[in-house]
Design an enzyme around this catalytic site. Structure first.
Site, mmCIF file in Angstrom:
data_model
loop_
_atom_site.group_PDB
_atom_site.id
_atom_site.type_symbol
_atom_site.label_atom_id
_atom_site.label_comp_id
_atom_site.label_asym_id
_atom_site.label_seq_id
_atom_site.Cartn_x
_atom_site.Cartn_y
_atom_site.Cartn_z
ATOM 1 N N GLU A 71 -79.236 99.263 70.428
ATOM 2 C CA GLU A 71 -79.716 100.594 70.051
ATOM 3 C C GLU A 71 -81.203 100.554 69.705
ATOM 4 O O GLU A 71 -81.965 101.433 70.122
ATOM 5 C CB GLU A 71 -78.943 101.120 68.832
ATOM 6 C CG GLU A 71 -77.526 101.506 69.102
ATOM 7 C CD GLU A 71 -76.751 101.841 67.845
ATOM 8 O OE1 GLU A 71 -75.566 102.198 67.980
ATOM 9 O OE2 GLU A 71 -77.293 101.748 66.715
ATOM 10 N N ASP A 130 -71.936 97.048 56.550
ATOM 11 C CA ASP A 130 -72.904 96.912 55.457
ATOM 12 C C ASP A 130 -73.155 98.216 54.716
ATOM 13 O O ASP A 130 -73.215 98.237 53.491
ATOM 14 C CB ASP A 130 -74.244 96.397 55.984
ATOM 15 C CG ASP A 130 -74.201 94.959 56.458
ATOM 16 O OD1 ASP A 130 -73.175 94.278 56.260
ATOM 17 O OD2 ASP A 130 -75.211 94.515 57.037
#
Length: 166
Positions: free
Chosen positions: A93, A29
């Site tokens: 994460e 992205d």
């Protein structure tokens, strides 16, 4: 791993940090555009940024290397994009970031890149909702819940919203 550097004068110190900033982002992205420009600008300003495509070495075990970088960073910048929730790595994460934030208090600076913070916080909107429908089929409920909780927490923080007008 990257060589340890002295803390930048523009970022306050949290103990023995290896990095000033850790980026969490979906490469497909934003990795080759927005994140690259932000990375270059911060590095030119003397800020040591962990970005996996730049700081992981061939042969590194990805999970432990990223966890060490998260632990060793002063500031975390999750860059939310439409496909962020598609990635189990991004969500993993984010859970690590939230856990370390809650125990150590480091700063989380969310960037919402062409996504609504509400959609991040509540996993709504076309891509976030579909991503979680798929995750619920593939992963244990406690894993999915931890991802949702992390998105809700960070989505509720004041961040910068980047849209077509900025």
């Amino acid at each position: 791993m990257a060589e340890q550097t002295q803390p930048s004068s523009s970022v306050s110190s949290f103990g023995s940090s290896k990095f000033d900033v850790f980026f969490s982002y979906k490469w497909a992205d934003t990795g080759n555009n927005f994140t690259s420009f932000l990375y270059s600008g911060l590095e030119k300003g003397g800020i040591n940024v962990f970005r996996d495509s730049e700081k992981l070495w061939l042969g590194d075990a990805i999970g432990p290397a990223i966890e060490s970088a998260i632990q060793g960073s002063k500031i975390w910048i999750p860059i939310f994009s439409s496909g962020y929730a598609d990635s189990q790595w991004c969500l993993w994460e984010l859970v690590q970031i939230v856990q370390h934030h809650r125990s150590n208090g480091q700063l989380i600076l969310p960037l919402f890149c062409h996504v609504n913070p509400y959609d991040v916080q509540h996993q709504t909107g076309n891509r976030f909702e579909k991503a979680f429908q798929e995750h619920e089929k593939k992963f244990e409920p406690n894993t999915v819940t931890s991802w949702r909780d992390a998105l809700e927490f960070v989505g509720n923080l004041k961040g910068e919203v980047l849209d077509e007008t900025k």
